[in-house]
Motif scaffolding. Structure first.
Motif, mmCIF file in Angstrom:
data_model
loop_
_atom_site.group_PDB
_atom_site.id
_atom_site.type_symbol
_atom_site.label_atom_id
_atom_site.label_comp_id
_atom_site.label_asym_id
_atom_site.label_seq_id
_atom_site.Cartn_x
_atom_site.Cartn_y
_atom_site.Cartn_z
ATOM 1 N N TRP A 111 0.578 -1.317 -0.013
ATOM 2 C CA TRP A 111 -0.034 0.073 -0.039
ATOM 3 C C TRP A 111 0.842 1.283 0.193
ATOM 4 C CZ3 TRP A 111 -4.959 -0.629 3.606
ATOM 5 C CH2 TRP A 111 -5.672 -1.541 3.186
ATOM 6 N N ALA A 112 1.967 1.148 0.600
ATOM 7 C CA ALA A 112 2.907 2.371 0.893
ATOM 8 C C ALA A 112 3.292 2.714 -0.538
ATOM 9 C CB ALA A 112 3.682 2.192 1.786
ATOM 10 N N TYR A 113 3.351 1.930 -1.325
ATOM 11 C CA TYR A 113 4.150 1.905 -2.658
ATOM 12 C C TYR A 113 3.122 2.533 -3.886
ATOM 13 C CZ TYR A 113 7.968 -0.421 -0.395
ATOM 14 O OH TYR A 113 8.822 -0.599 0.368
ATOM 15 N N ARG A 114 1.772 2.471 -3.483
ATOM 16 C CA ARG A 114 0.727 2.846 -4.495
ATOM 17 C C ARG A 114 -0.365 3.797 -3.826
ATOM 18 N NH1 ARG A 114 -3.547 -0.618 -4.398
ATOM 19 N NH2 ARG A 114 -3.600 -2.491 -3.076
ATOM 20 N N TYR A 115 -0.003 4.637 -2.942
ATOM 21 C CA TYR A 115 -1.040 5.319 -2.324
ATOM 22 C C TYR A 115 -2.081 6.212 -3.216
ATOM 23 C CZ TYR A 115 -2.702 8.736 1.211
ATOM 24 O OH TYR A 115 -3.796 9.208 1.894
ATOM 25 N N ASP A 116 -1.665 6.498 -4.412
ATOM 26 C CA ASP A 116 -2.560 7.305 -5.314
ATOM 27 C C ASP A 116 -3.622 6.235 -5.873
ATOM 28 O OD1 ASP A 116 -1.181 9.572 -4.891
ATOM 29 O OD2 ASP A 116 0.044 9.335 -6.744
ATOM 30 N N SER A 117 -3.311 4.879 -5.833
ATOM 31 C CA SER A 117 -4.344 4.023 -6.425
ATOM 32 C C SER A 117 -5.175 3.421 -5.164
ATOM 33 C CB SER A 117 -3.638 2.755 -7.059
ATOM 34 O OG SER A 117 -2.960 2.019 -6.075
ATOM 35 N N LEU A 118 -5.010 3.569 -3.949
ATOM 36 C CA LEU A 118 -5.879 3.272 -3.028
ATOM 37 C C LEU A 118 -7.244 3.868 -2.891
ATOM 38 C CD1 LEU A 118 -3.162 3.110 0.037
ATOM 39 C CD2 LEU A 118 -3.736 1.501 -1.407
ATOM 40 N N SER A 119 -8.091 2.924 -2.512
ATOM 41 C CA SER A 119 -9.700 3.467 -2.165
ATOM 42 C C SER A 119 -9.368 4.403 -1.137
ATOM 43 C CB SER A 119 -10.646 2.292 -1.960
ATOM 44 O OG SER A 119 -10.313 1.810 -0.394
ATOM 45 N N GLY A 120 -10.716 5.335 -0.674
ATOM 46 C CA GLY A 120 -10.402 6.204 0.101
ATOM 47 C C GLY A 120 -10.456 5.606 1.609
#
Length: 586
Positions: A111-120
């Motif tokens: 998750w820390a490497y793809r923050y922009d793609s995470l859901s709210g």
């Protein structure tokens, strides 16, 4: 780690540079160890005070002890588009303490490497995990349960209970406050001496205890105000009588009159006038009553009562569409990251699909301004005290070894007056479904989506006006909305500000050009949008950032809307008020 025992704010005042009136004045409050909930209406100054506490904003006057910067502080903002400053450090932190935080909040390794793609909801969990990993003395969470589903609320409550420092949570989530907080600090607008002022009040206990104390205090203040005003009016009436007596005595004294010895009535009037003049001394009594009346008026004016809340209906001068169908999605699959419905999906993905079902429900009949939440009942029914689930929300949809790839839908149709709620866990596909709806609205002849009935297509009458308010907003959105408001013609601007006021907001701040808070911005976007007479309104998590009174006002307004409505929300009570049909992802 040894944490400080208390944080003290003394006589804090602050005024926005662009404002002519203070946001708040002479605020004093203490925050001991443990969790304190901070509540209050949107735009009243909660977030600004938190920024002052951590030293990001300097107050105009007052002091803070310990001084900002002398504590290890962590702040988790409202918006999820703000990546944590220590995100890179968290990504490589595999210490036992951080591993426990990851497990409690269900943080994925990547998750820390793809923050922009995470859901709210995923982004909110990661924000909180990064804040906790700092091992702070002071932890401030601003609306931590925005965007999140029930499993995430469970995880956040568990994480809060494990923190032993000074914790401040700005929230209107009743369940979270009851589960984690032992004190409440309430921002209130109180009416005193002819104007509304911002006050801070401290209460022991959770939300239910606080509301009971507030009700008792408001009832006592209202009774005291009625009694004080009644006494002032009594004195005012007596003083008016004394004034008439003074005038009568003075008239007789100045002009006199020759009285016929046989005119007994006139003789009695003169005797009465002398008695008033010599014995009762109405002039002296009149002067004394002036002082007593001034003191009574001062007592009545000094009693602080709850400021008036708006409880009218929002302006909805809108006609529903004449089309039989506004939205039509065929049965099929919408893959995550796409907005197209695939009628014949890859059969190998069958077990890796979330599924949507359509459920009818009766909408409530909540009148404007009535309580949509029973705090005591909500607290007693809260599930946040249960042990936290460690699996990610997506795992509740099927086998843990089958990551979700999309959502399967039946035929979905929205009529001109349908009110539809969309709910389900984070990552299930709610926003994906909304994107497919928006795609269908973009053009009736898009060949990648199955066509609607040919008769409806022929009678569609051109583009349909609709309003979409997304889940996340930015500072740029706020500036654009404010500029749009200020450029409106006078009559339309007045209508927008009137609607805004009915949503428990302060239109004077907007008229002065003050940038709206996230909660105020959502209200403003709705009011600006309805001025364009939409026949369909789509709102993604509309209660995010809203205080409880604003949620109630919004529910009442949307319930009265005569057009088609689609609302994405995790708040079941809100959906019961505004939607007659549920699209449930599960």
């Amino acid at each position: 780690m040894v944490h400080p025992q208390v944080l003290t704010l003394n006589d804090i005042s602050y005024e926005y540079p662009s404002s002519s009136t203070p946001l708040f004045e002479h605020i004093s409050v203490t925050f001991p160890s443990g969790w304190t909930a901070v509540l209050g209406d949107n735009g009243i100054g909660k977030t600004t005070l938190m920024q002052i506490v951590i030293g990001h904003v300097k107050p105009d006057s007052g002091s803070i002890a310990p001084k900002p910067g002398s504590l290890i502080s962590a702040y988790c903002p409202q918006r999820t588009d703000e990546a944590p400053e220590n995100l890179e450090d968290f990504a490589v932190d595999w210490s036992p303490e951080t591993l426990r935080i990851r497990e409690t909040l269900g943080i994925g390794d990547d998750w820390a490497y793809r923050y922009d793609s995470l859901s709210g909801g995923e982004a909110k969990r990661l924000q909180l995990a990064c804040a906790l990993s700092l091992r702070p003395d002071l932890l401030i969470l601003d609306e931590p349960t925005n965007h999140v589903d029930e499993p995430t609320r469970l995880a956040i409550a568990e994480a809060l209970r494990s923190f032993s420092g000074i914790g401040i949570v700005v929230s209107h989530d009743v369940d979270l406050i009851e589960a984690a907080c032992s004190r409440c600090v309430v921002f209130e607008r109180r009416h005193m001496k002819g104007r509304n002022v911002t006050a801070i009040l401290e209460f022991a206990g959770g939300y239910a205890d606080m509301t009971a104390q507030v009700e008792r205090r408001d009832h006592a203040a209202s009774d005291a105000a009625v009694s004080a005003n009644k006494e002032a009016n009594r004195l005012r009436h007596i003083r008016a009588e004394r004034f008439q007596q003074v005038q009568k005595a003075d008239a007789i004294k100045r002009h006199g009159e020759r009285i016929d010895a046989r005119d007994h009535d006139a003789r009695e009037r003169r005797i009465g006038a002398k008695a008033l003049s010599l014995d009762a001394n109405p002039a002296r009594q009149y002067a004394q009553l002036g002082g007593r009346l001034a003191a009574a008026d001062e007592r009545a004016a000094s009693i602080a009562t709850a400021a008036k809340r708006y409880d009218g209906q929002i302006w909805f001068d809108i006609e529903s569409s004449h089309r039989r169908e506004l939205v039509h999605l065929p049965a099929g699959v919408i893959y995550y990251g796409s907005d197209a419905v695939i009628a014949e999906p890859d059969s190998g993905h069958y077990m890796a699909l979330a599924r949507l079902r359509v459920v009818s429900q009766g909408t409530g009949s909540m009148p404007a301004g009535s309580a949509a939440i029973n705090p005591a009942a909500t607290a007693s029914q809260s599930t946040l005290s249960q042990p936290v689930l460690s699996q990610e929300p997506e795992d509740t949809l099927g086998a843990a070894d089958s990551p979700r790839v999309g959502v399967a839908i039946p035929v979905l149709s929205v009529g001109p007056r349908d009110h539809i709620g969309i709910t389900g866990p984070n990552g299930g596909g709610k926003t994906t479904i909304v994107n497919a709806v928006l795609r269908s609205l973009g053009g009736w002849n898009d060949k990648s989506v199955e066509q609607i009935d040919q008769n409806d297509q022929a009678n569609s009458g051109g583009e349909m006006p609709y309003l979409m308010i997304a889940q996340n907003t930015t500072d740029d959105d706020a500036q654009r909305a404010l500029a749009q408001l200020l450029e409106l013609p006078g009559e339309v601007k007045s209508q927008v500000l009137s609607s805004y006021a009915q949503l428990n907001a302060n239109p004077d701040r907007l008229a002065a050009g003050t940038s709206p808070s996230p909660g105020e911005l959502r209200k403003l976007l709705l009011c600006l949008g309805i001025a364009q007479h939409p026949q369909l309104i789509i709102m993604d998590e509309p209660t995010n950032h809203l205080d409880l009174h604003s949620k109630q006002a919004l529910a009442a307004a949307l319930q009265a809307y005569s057009g088609a409505l689609m609302v994405v929300s995790h708040e079941r009570w809100f959906l019961r008020q505004v939607a007659s049909t549920l699209w449930e992802v599960g």
